[in-house]
Write a protein that holds these residues in place. Structure first.
Motif, PDB file in Angstrom:
ATOM      1  N   GLN A 134       8.010   9.780  -0.073  1.00  0.00           N
ATOM      2  CA  GLN A 134       7.327   8.845   1.821  1.00  0.00           C
ATOM      3  C   GLN A 134       6.190  10.740   2.027  1.00  0.00           C
ATOM      4  O   GLN A 134       6.139  12.016   1.675  1.00  0.00           O
ATOM      5  CB  GLN A 134       8.585   9.875   2.475  1.00  0.00           C
ATOM      6  CG  GLN A 134       8.517  10.258   3.417  1.00  0.00           C
ATOM      7  CD  GLN A 134       7.797   7.839   4.263  1.00  0.00           C
ATOM      8  OE1 GLN A 134       8.220   7.302   3.988  1.00  0.00           O
ATOM      9  NE2 GLN A 134       7.683   7.810   5.238  1.00  0.00           N
ATOM     10  N   ARG A 135       5.197   9.894   2.577  1.00  0.00           N
ATOM     11  CA  ARG A 135       4.534  10.928   4.022  1.00  0.00           C
ATOM     12  C   ARG A 135       4.241  10.427   5.041  1.00  0.00           C
ATOM     13  O   ARG A 135       3.856   9.386   5.779  1.00  0.00           O
ATOM     14  CB  ARG A 135       2.707  10.537   2.927  1.00  0.00           C
ATOM     15  CG  ARG A 135       2.971  10.759   1.413  1.00  0.00           C
ATOM     16  CD  ARG A 135       1.752   9.651   1.096  1.00  0.00           C
ATOM     17  NE  ARG A 135       1.152   9.780  -0.220  1.00  0.00           N
ATOM     18  CZ  ARG A 135       1.830   8.986  -0.570  1.00  0.00           C
ATOM     19  NH1 ARG A 135       2.481   7.770  -0.430  1.00  0.00           N
ATOM     20  NH2 ARG A 135       2.048   9.015  -2.660  1.00  0.00           N
ATOM     21  N   PHE A 154      -5.608   5.377   4.238  1.00  0.00           N
ATOM     22  CA  PHE A 154      -4.258   5.662   3.051  1.00  0.00           C
ATOM     23  C   PHE A 154      -4.067   4.656   2.766  1.00  0.00           C
ATOM     24  O   PHE A 154      -4.173   3.611   1.738  1.00  0.00           O
ATOM     25  CB  PHE A 154      -3.480   6.780   2.952  1.00  0.00           C
ATOM     26  CG  PHE A 154      -3.792   8.199   2.934  1.00  0.00           C
ATOM     27  CD1 PHE A 154      -5.300   8.398   2.240  1.00  0.00           C
ATOM     28  CD2 PHE A 154      -2.842   8.965   3.588  1.00  0.00           C
ATOM     29  CE1 PHE A 154      -4.964   9.936   2.231  1.00  0.00           C
ATOM     30  CE2 PHE A 154      -3.315  10.638   2.478  1.00  0.00           C
ATOM     31  CZ  PHE A 154      -4.526  10.858   2.269  1.00  0.00           C
ATOM     32  N   LEU A 155      -3.596   3.683   3.704  1.00  0.00           N
ATOM     33  CA  LEU A 155      -3.352   1.975   3.941  1.00  0.00           C
ATOM     34  C   LEU A 155      -3.964   1.204   3.432  1.00  0.00           C
ATOM     35  O   LEU A 155      -3.445   0.626   2.389  1.00  0.00           O
ATOM     36  CB  LEU A 155      -3.123   1.711   5.285  1.00  0.00           C
ATOM     37  CG  LEU A 155      -2.053   0.527   5.161  1.00  0.00           C
ATOM     38  CD1 LEU A 155      -0.660   0.788   4.350  1.00  0.00           C
ATOM     39  CD2 LEU A 155      -1.680  -0.167   6.652  1.00  0.00           C
ATOM     40  N   ARG A 156      -5.337   1.998   3.281  1.00  0.00           N
ATOM     41  CA  ARG A 156      -6.448   0.291   2.387  1.00  0.00           C
ATOM     42  C   ARG A 156      -5.878   0.843   1.086  1.00  0.00           C
ATOM     43  O   ARG A 156      -6.895  -0.670   0.404  1.00  0.00           O
ATOM     44  CB  ARG A 156      -7.862   1.425   3.037  1.00  0.00           C
ATOM     45  CG  ARG A 156      -8.321   0.195   4.819  1.00  0.00           C
ATOM     46  CD  ARG A 156      -8.999   1.616   4.948  1.00  0.00           C
ATOM     47  NE  ARG A 156     -10.264   0.598   4.394  1.00  0.00           N
ATOM     48  CZ  ARG A 156     -12.062   1.370   4.499  1.00  0.00           C
ATOM     49  NH1 ARG A 156     -11.603   2.105   4.398  1.00  0.00           N
ATOM     50  NH2 ARG A 156     -12.783   0.468   3.209  1.00  0.00           N
ATOM     51  N   ILE A 157      -5.679   2.242   0.587  1.00  0.00           N
ATOM     52  CA  ILE A 157      -5.413   1.946  -0.898  1.00  0.00           C
ATOM     53  C   ILE A 157      -4.233   1.786  -1.663  1.00  0.00           C
ATOM     54  O   ILE A 157      -4.291   1.695  -2.666  1.00  0.00           O
ATOM     55  CB  ILE A 157      -6.178   3.357  -1.518  1.00  0.00           C
ATOM     56  CG1 ILE A 157      -5.693   4.488  -1.204  1.00  0.00           C
ATOM     57  CG2 ILE A 157      -7.925   2.969  -0.949  1.00  0.00           C
ATOM     58  CD1 ILE A 157      -5.972   5.725  -1.866  1.00  0.00           C
ATOM     59  N   GLY A 158      -3.208   1.578  -0.493  1.00  0.00           N
ATOM     60  CA  GLY A 158      -2.102   1.988  -0.670  1.00  0.00           C
ATOM     61  C   GLY A 158      -1.365   2.541  -1.191  1.00  0.00           C
ATOM     62  O   GLY A 158      -0.136   2.674  -1.509  1.00  0.00           O
ATOM     63  N   VAL A 159      -1.399   3.426  -0.684  1.00  0.00           N
ATOM     64  CA  VAL A 159      -0.861   4.562  -0.554  1.00  0.00           C
ATOM     65  C   VAL A 159       0.015   4.830   1.064  1.00  0.00           C
ATOM     66  O   VAL A 159      -0.996   4.495   2.116  1.00  0.00           O
ATOM     67  CB  VAL A 159      -1.989   5.942  -0.426  1.00  0.00           C
ATOM     68  CG1 VAL A 159      -1.245   7.738  -0.483  1.00  0.00           C
ATOM     69  CG2 VAL A 159      -2.495   6.246  -1.619  1.00  0.00           C
ATOM     70  N   ARG A 160       1.626   4.659   1.684  1.00  0.00           N
ATOM     71  CA  ARG A 160       1.765   4.724   2.224  1.00  0.00           C
ATOM     72  C   ARG A 160       2.162   5.550   3.406  1.00  0.00           C
ATOM     73  O   ARG A 160       3.130   6.695   2.963  1.00  0.00           O
ATOM     74  CB  ARG A 160       3.070   3.678   2.607  1.00  0.00           C
ATOM     75  CG  ARG A 160       3.065   2.943   1.441  1.00  0.00           C
ATOM     76  CD  ARG A 160       2.637   1.229   2.607  1.00  0.00           C
ATOM     77  NE  ARG A 160       2.719  -0.202   2.308  1.00  0.00           N
ATOM     78  CZ  ARG A 160       2.558  -1.358   2.916  1.00  0.00           C
ATOM     79  NH1 ARG A 160       3.144  -1.025   4.414  1.00  0.00           N
ATOM     80  NH2 ARG A 160       2.502  -2.246   1.898  1.00  0.00           N
TER      81      ARG A 160
END
Length: 284
Positions: A134-135, A154-160
């Motif tokens: 979790q970040r 981050f969301l664009r590359i799937g990092v939540r």
């Protein structure tokens, strides 16, 4: 101090650790452009209205061996191209001069932030964020805007990543974090009470903490696992915070790219998926 471009930034970063008088002396001396290798200690002390011993004390608290090393550091910095980038905006400036000064001030913030960047700390931040379960990003005001920008990338590359810009929400987030989680705390001053309180709780619960701040010796910096520093010279109209945000955005862009490189295939795949998902929202 190594790179001449880093001298002014390293001095500014230490200002919060000085007493008000020491900080005034340091700021007075840093603002002077007439100091050279022959400038005597007595003259510097008299211009600041303090004793010779006080100037030497300030020099040592700023990380120099003594006055001579302090003086040489300032001379080297003032002769660098980076020092020449900053100019104060005046009421008489034309539109062309205003644009040039604003852009050059931003360039100076980027140059100095790059000069002081701790690559080992940067790499640790990349590792923590890449491996985190979790970040959570904490920030108020302008700092929250930077947090949102990074979370969007981050969301664009799937990092939540989740952004919290409210004191109560930050505390609720911190209460639920654990050893597999990471907090990125954004605070220009490093003294934002709401951010510090949430960081203290998150740290108590075992989360890793990354601080993005302008001051390496601020209260926030003393609580975290990794400090990523930006820096900017204060300008009456633009303000130190606004200029530093440009450097912070670039610093976090570099962090984003480094994380992408940890798993480029997955990042590219998720980027394609998220881009296609919003394609229908664009008018042809």
């Amino acid at each position: 101090m190594g790179d001449p471009k880093a001298v002014a930034a390293q001095i500014r970063m230490k200002l919060p650790s000085l007493t008000p008088l020491e900080g005034k002396v340091a700021s007075d001396i840093l603002a002077r452009k007439d100091i050279d290798e022959a400038t005597p200690l007595r003259e510097v002390a008299e211009k600041s209205g303090v004793s010779d011993a006080m100037v030497v004390k300030v020099a040592k608290k700023l990380g120099f061996a003594g006055f001579r090393e302090f003086r040489q550091g300032l001379v080297d910095y003032n002769r660098s191209d980076t020092a020449a980038l900053h100019s104060e905006i005046s009421l008489q400036d034309s539109s062309s001069e205003i644009v040039q000064k604003v852009f050059r001030t931003a360039m100076q913030a980027l140059e100095e932030t790059f000069a002081i960047l701790d690559l080992a700390a940067f790499e640790r931040a990349v590792e923590y964020l890449h491996r985190a379960k979790q970040r959570d990003f904490y920030g108020l005001g302008g700092s929250a805007q930077i947090a949102r920008d990074v979370a969007h990338k981050f969301l664009r590359i799937g990092v939540r990543a989740s952004v919290f810009d409210d004191a109560h929400m930050m505390m609720m987030s911190a209460a639920l974090l654990g050893p597999d989680d990471v907090v990125v705390a954004f605070s220009h001053s490093g003294t934002t009470a709401a951010v510090i309180e949430a960081v203290e709780l998150a740290r108590k619960n075992g989360a890793r903490i990354i601080a993005v701040t302008n001051y390496a010796e601020s209260p926030l910096a003393g609580l975290v696992d990794v400090v990523l520093c930006s820096t900017a010279q204060n300008a009456p109209l633009l303000g130190e915070n606004a200029t530093a945000r440009i450097a912070q955005l670039n610093l976090l862009d570099a962090l984003f790219v480094a994380i992408v490189q940890r798993d480029r295939a997955t990042a590219d795949q998720n980027l394609d998926r998220t881009m296609r998902a919003v394609q229908s929202k664009r008018r042809s």
